[in-house]
Design a protein around this motif. Structure first.
Motif, PDB file in Angstrom:
ATOM      1  N   ILE A  28      -4.865   4.205  10.468  1.00  0.00           N
ATOM      2  CA  ILE A  28      -5.627   5.394  10.846  1.00  0.00           C
ATOM      3  C   ILE A  28      -6.045   6.082   9.555  1.00  0.00           C
ATOM      4  CG2 ILE A  28      -5.539   7.662  11.964  1.00  0.00           C
ATOM      5  CD1 ILE A  28      -3.511   6.490  13.925  1.00  0.00           C
ATOM      6  N   SER A  29      -7.349   6.193   9.348  1.00  0.00           N
ATOM      7  CA  SER A  29      -7.822   6.719   8.066  1.00  0.00           C
ATOM      8  C   SER A  29      -8.351   8.138   8.178  1.00  0.00           C
ATOM      9  CB  SER A  29      -8.907   5.816   7.484  1.00  0.00           C
ATOM     10  OG  SER A  29      -9.359   6.382   6.266  1.00  0.00           O
ATOM     11  N   PHE A  30      -7.764   9.017   7.367  1.00  0.00           N
ATOM     12  CA  PHE A  30      -8.304  10.360   7.156  1.00  0.00           C
ATOM     13  C   PHE A  30      -8.885  10.447   5.745  1.00  0.00           C
ATOM     14  CE2 PHE A  30      -4.464  11.425   9.965  1.00  0.00           C
ATOM     15  CZ  PHE A  30      -5.209  11.310  11.145  1.00  0.00           C
ATOM     16  N   ALA A  31      -9.164   9.269   5.163  1.00  0.00           N
ATOM     17  CA  ALA A  31      -9.531   9.217   3.746  1.00  0.00           C
ATOM     18  C   ALA A  31     -11.026   9.360   3.506  1.00  0.00           C
ATOM     19  CB  ALA A  31      -9.036   7.894   3.138  1.00  0.00           C
ATOM     20  N   GLY A  32     -11.836   8.988   4.477  1.00  0.00           N
ATOM     21  CA  GLY A  32     -13.284   8.922   4.249  1.00  0.00           C
ATOM     22  C   GLY A  32     -13.917  10.268   3.994  1.00  0.00           C
ATOM     23  N   GLY A  33     -15.094  10.223   3.395  1.00  0.00           N
ATOM     24  CA  GLY A  33     -15.860  11.439   3.187  1.00  0.00           C
ATOM     25  C   GLY A  33     -17.153  11.390   3.970  1.00  0.00           C
ATOM     26  N   PHE A  34     -17.141  10.692   5.083  1.00  0.00           N
ATOM     27  CA  PHE A  34     -18.391  10.461   5.807  1.00  0.00           C
ATOM     28  C   PHE A  34     -18.302  10.984   7.234  1.00  0.00           C
ATOM     29  CE2 PHE A  34     -15.896   6.604   5.073  1.00  0.00           C
ATOM     30  CZ  PHE A  34     -15.504   6.240   6.342  1.00  0.00           C
ATOM     31  N   PRO A  35     -19.475  11.167   7.869  1.00  0.00           N
ATOM     32  CA  PRO A  35     -19.497  11.615   9.261  1.00  0.00           C
ATOM     33  C   PRO A  35     -19.133  10.469  10.204  1.00  0.00           C
ATOM     34  CG  PRO A  35     -21.735  11.237   8.502  1.00  0.00           C
ATOM     35  CD  PRO A  35     -20.836  11.003   7.319  1.00  0.00           C
TER      36      PRO A  35
END
Lengths: 400, 400
Positions: A28-35
Motif C-alpha cells: 500500500i503506497s502513500f509515497a506517490g506525489g501524483f493524483p
C-alpha cells in the motif's frame, strides 16, 4: 566521458532510494506525489481531443508558437480570472511542459553558478535539484503550520541577497502548510523592499476541501504596489485534469517572460500543440468545475480518513496538522515516551509491513529533520488508507 | 532584474529578424522549417488517440517514467530496427520532448562554460543557440556537397579538443547535403581516435526521394569498433508524423543516457504520456509506411519543381545541388556577370515581390557566407513554387 561540471552539484541517490520503495508489489503506497488515475475525466478528455482533431487539426499537429497555443492561453487566462486573478492577459503567460519546465526555465533564465536561492525547508525535491543543476546554492527558510516564517525569511534575504525565493504557499509539498494572508502580504512587500524575485508555485491551490485558501500571491500582487514586477507564478493542470498532458504555465514580468520564451525555444521549441489544443477544448467545454468538485470531495474524504486513522493507530507518537487541501499529510515523529523518532527507520520497517511512504529528510535543502515524513492520501481509497495506517502503526511498534 | 550570465552568450536578433519575414499575409513562403500540415494523417492519429484513451487511459493521462512510455520505446526501437539499426533495445533510448530537447539535454549533460563544440557550417540555428546557452564556444567545420569535410574536421578536433561534434549527416538543415558513406566511416573512426562524442541529428533521414541514403552513423557504428561508445543519435517523429506531438528520442552510451535522464527529470519530468501513447498506438497500427510513402512522393515532386524553376528563372545567378531528400534546397548566389551576390539584399527585395525565404548567414556559427540562402520546398504546392520562384527571379533582377 567527461560530463559537464554542473552534474557534480546534484546528488540523486536520495531520489533513487525513494523510488526503490515504490515498486514492490502488494504494497500500500502513500509515497506517490501524483493524483488518482481514477479521477481523470477520460470521457471529457476524449471529447476534447476529438474536437481538436476535427476543428483544428492543422494547429494541433503542427509546430506552434514557443509562447503557447493561443486558444489555450486564452482559456488559462480565463481560468485565472475566474479565481480572482485580474489583469492577466493571454499574452502575459507562457505555456510550459508541465510546471516542472517553468522551474527549469526560471533556473536557466535567472541562476548563474554560485547564485543563492531561498526555498522552504522542506520543499519540493525536484525544485532543489533543478536549481542546483544551474549552480545555485540553495538556502532553506524555516516553516511552521502557517507556511514560511517571514521574519526568518527577511533575515535570510538580507543576508544572502538571493536571486529568487521559491515558495509553495498553498497546500505545500511536502508540508501541506498554507501561508496565511498576513504573511502573503509580507512576502510581497519583501519582494519589493529587497528587489528580489519571488516564485509562487501553485499546483495545489484549486484542491481545497472546505473554505478556499487565501488568494494566491499573484492575485494579491495587485494590492501590493510594485510587487507584480518581482513575482513569477507557476500554474499546472496536472493535479486536477491530467499530468500526462504536461500542461503548466508561467506568469512573469515581461522582461523575465521574454527571456524564458527565448530559453524555451532552445529547450523544446514549444509544448505539445496536440496536448495544448486538447486542454483548450476541455476548458472551453466547461468541464473543469465539475471535475474539480468531484476531485475535492474524494480527496477530502481520504484526507480525513487518514488523519483519523493516524490518531487512532499512532496516537502520541506522531503530530500533524489536518490538511485543508492538496495531496499530502506531513507527519512528525514526536519521540514521546521513548517511541521511534527516525522516519528513515520507520520507512524500512513499514516496507516490511507492506506500506510505503517518503521520509522527510530529502525534502530539506539544508538541516534535514529526520523525524518527519510525507504521506499522500490521494491515490488509496479509504479502506486501503485505514489498512495502510494500521500497518504503519504495527511498523512503529515493531522491534528493530 | 539581473538575469543569468548564460543569456549573454546568445544573440537572438538574427532569429527575430527571420521571424518577421514569415508573417506577412499573401506572401509565398519558402522560409519555414516545417512539414506540410496537409500531409498529416489526421484520421490515423485520431484512431490512435482514441485507442490510447480506450485501452490505456490510466497510463496515457498519468505521470510516467522520465525515460519514456514503455510501449512507445518498444515501437521506436522496432522502427529503428526496420531501418537496419540492430541492437538498440527499448531501454537504450530516452524519449524526448521533440529532438530539440535531446539537444538541450546533451548541452546540459556535456557542456561546461568555455567548452568547445564543433558543428557544420552551416547548421541548424537552434543547435548553435542551445549549446551557446550552456556556455559553449561553437566552432564551424566546412562542408561541401558530400557533407562535412572530414580532413578539416579532424584538424579542428585535434586543435580544439571539443566536448562534442554535432552533425546532421542526412539531408542536412539548411544545406540539404548528405554525408557520403566513406566519410561516415571516417567520422566514426575520428570519434574513437579522439575519444570525442559525435552527435548525429537525424530528423530527415526517412524523407528520401529515390534511393535510400547511406546508413545512419548509428547503424554503421556496429561496424566501427568502439564507435558506439562515442555516438549519440537523435531521432524525431516531427517531420513525417507530426511536430505537434513533440516526440523525439535519444540513443546514447549508457553513462551519458543515464545522466540525460537525470537532467530530463528536472527539465520537464517526462514527455507527454498522452502524446507518447498516441504515437505508440499509431506506430503499432502500422500506418507509418503508407504515410512515409505519401510524404516522400509529394516532397520529391515539389523539390524537382523548385529545382527546375530555379534553373529556369534564375539561371547562372545561382548554384545548388538538387536535393535527394529532406525539406530544403540550399542555394548560393554566384555573382556571375555582376549579378547580386548578397542573400540579405535578395531577401529584402523578395519580400517586396511577395516571396519569403531565409538568408543563409545566421546558420553559420562562424564565418557566415552571405551569398547563401535556404528554400523550403515542403509547404507550397507546385503551382505556388513556380509562382514563388518566378517572383524570386524578379527580385533578383529588380533595381536596388
Amino acid at each position: 566521458m567527461q560530463f559537464a561540471e554542473r552534474l557534480n552539484n546534484v546528488e540523486t541517490s536520495a531520489i533513487r532510494e525513494l523510488f526503490k520503495l515504490l515498486g514492490k508489489p502488494g504494497i500500500i503506497s502513500f509515497a506517490g506525489g501524483f493524483p488518482d488515475s481514477a479521477m481523470f475525466d477520460v470521457a471529457g478528455i476524449r471529447a476534447a481531443t476529438e474536437a481538436a482533431l476535427t476543428e483544428e487539426a492543422g494547429g494541433a499537429l503542427q509546430y506552434g508558437a514557443t509562447e503557447g497555443y493561443q486558444p489555450l492561453r486564452e482559456q488559462l487566462a480565463a481560468l485565472m480570472s475566474a479565481k480572482g486573478v485580474t489583469g492577466v492577459a493571454p499574452t502575459d503567460l507562457l505555456v510550459t511542459t508541465g510546471s516542472q519546465q517553468a522551474l527549469d526555465l526560471l533556473g536557466k533564465t535567472m541562476i548563474s553558478p554560485g547564485d543563492k536561492v531561498i526555498v522552504e525547508g522542506p520543499t519540493f525535491l525536484a525544485t532543489i535539484q533543478c536549481f542546483r543543476l544551474y549552480g545555485a546554492e540553495v538556502i532553506s527558510a524555516p516553516i511552521d503550520d502557517h507556511g514560511v516564517d517571514v521574519e526568518q525569511l527577511e533575515k535570510l534575504i538580507a543576508e544572502h541577497k538571493p536571486k529568487l525565493v521559491y515558495l509553495i504557499p498553498t497546500f505545500g509539498n511536502p508540508s501541506g502548510a498554507t501561508l496565511s494572508l498576513e504573511r502573503r502580504r509580507k512576502v510581497l512587500e519583501l519582494a519589493v523592499k529587497y528587489q528580489t524575485l519571488v516564485v509562487e508555485d501553485d499546483p495545489y491551490g484549486d484542491l481545497y476541501f472546505d473554505a478556499a485558501p487565501p488568494p494566491s500571491l499573484l492575485a494579491l500582487s495587485f494590492e501590493v504596489p510594485g510587487s507584480r514586477e518581482w513575482l513569477a507564478h507557476c500554474g499546472s493542470l496536472s493535479k486536477v485534469l491530467s499530468p500526462g498532458l504536461r500542461i503548466g504555465w508561467l506568469v512573469a514580468p515581461a522582461e523575465l517572460r521574454d527571456r524564458a520564451v527565448m530559453c524555451k525555444q532552445f529547450s523544446d521549441a514549444h509544448t505539445s500543440t496536440f496536448a495544448q489544443a486538447t486542454a483548450a477544448q476541455y476548458l472551453r467545454a466547461g468541464h473543469m468545475p465539475a471535475t474539480l468538485a468531484k476531485v475535492r470531495a474524494v480527496y477530502a474524504e481520504r484526507a480525513r480518513a487518514m488523519g483519523a486513522a493516524l490518531q487512532r493507530e499512532l496516537g502520541d507518537a506522531v503530530s500533524f496538522v489536518a490538511p485543508q487541501g492538496g495531496l499530502f499529510l506531513w507527519v512528525k515523529l514526536t519521540g514521546a515516551r521513548g517511541q521511534l523518532q527516525d522516519a528513515n527507520v520507520l520507512a524500512q520497517r513499514a516496507i516490511a509491513q507492506g506500506v510505503a511512504f517518503v521520509p522527510g529528510a530529502p525534502f530539506f535543502a539544508q538541516n534535514p529533520d529526520v523525524s518527519t515524513f510525507r504521506l499522500s492520501f490521494a491515490t488509496a481509497d479509504v479502506a486501503k488508507i485505514e489498512d495502510g495506517i494500521a500497518r504503519l502503526g504495527q511498523a512503529l511498534r515493531a522491534q528493530a
